[in-house]
Design an enzyme around this catalytic site. Structure first.
Site: not given
Ligand code: DAT
Ligand code: MG
Length: 155
Positions: A16, A122, A133
């Site tokens: 992130k 993540h 995803e």
């Protein structure tokens, strides 16, 4: 030699924006590499709002959703696909609990993060989630089929 077992899975991992800003890209990738996980794709990008909202669709409407989207789009992320038997669960274990306060020492969040909002990494929470995803970040052509010379000693 031990018997080889397990179906190959894929998982989406994001470092992130806090991980990028804090110079932790190498440390986080290093942990996954040293474990012996297999890297199938990698890129750096800034997420647009629409993709971020699709990625975190399960959290739509929750009170933290606006700040989550604002944070994840605030700067570059490093997106990766890792693959191998049981890789989804292994990455989740290595990440640690969502709230770094509860994350065990030895995990990425337990060792390197403090706040729930900025928890560095993540990882898809199931094989089904990974299948949803991964295409948000990678085309099929961007994933590499290659064999590590170490595979025979790992899986
Ligand atoms: P994880 O990232 O461990 O899969 P999640 O999918 O439940 O956790 O939530 C996605 C991210 O949203 C999480 O990494 C941090 C943020 N988040 C989750 N729950 C939150 C909460 N109660 N307050 C603030 N941020 C939260
Ligand atoms: Mg999640």
């Amino acid at each position: 030699m031990p018997e080889k077992t397990g179906t190959v899975e894929r998982t989406l991992v994001l470092i992130k924006p806090d991980g990028v800003q804090r110079g932790l890209i190498g440390s986080i990738i290093g942990r996954l590499e040293k474990k012996g996980l297999h890297l199938a794709g990698l890129k750096m990008l800034v997420l647009d709002g629409a993709t971020a909202e699709r990625h975190y669709a399960e959290h739509t409407g929750k009170d933290f959703f606006p700040s989550l989207i604002s944070f994840i789009t605030s700067g570059p992320v490093v997106a990766m696909v890792w693959e191998g038997p049981n890789v989804v669960g292994m990455v989740r274990s290595m990440m640690g609990a969502t709230n770094p306060v509860a994350a065990a020492p030895g995990t990425i969040r337990g060792d390197l993060a403090i706040s729930m909002g900025m928890n560095l990494i993540h990882g898809s929470d199931s094989v089904t989630t990974a299948k949803r995803e991964i295409p948000l970040f990678f085309s099929a052509q961007e994933l590499c089929a290659w064999q590590s010379t170490e595979t025979d000693w790992l899986v």
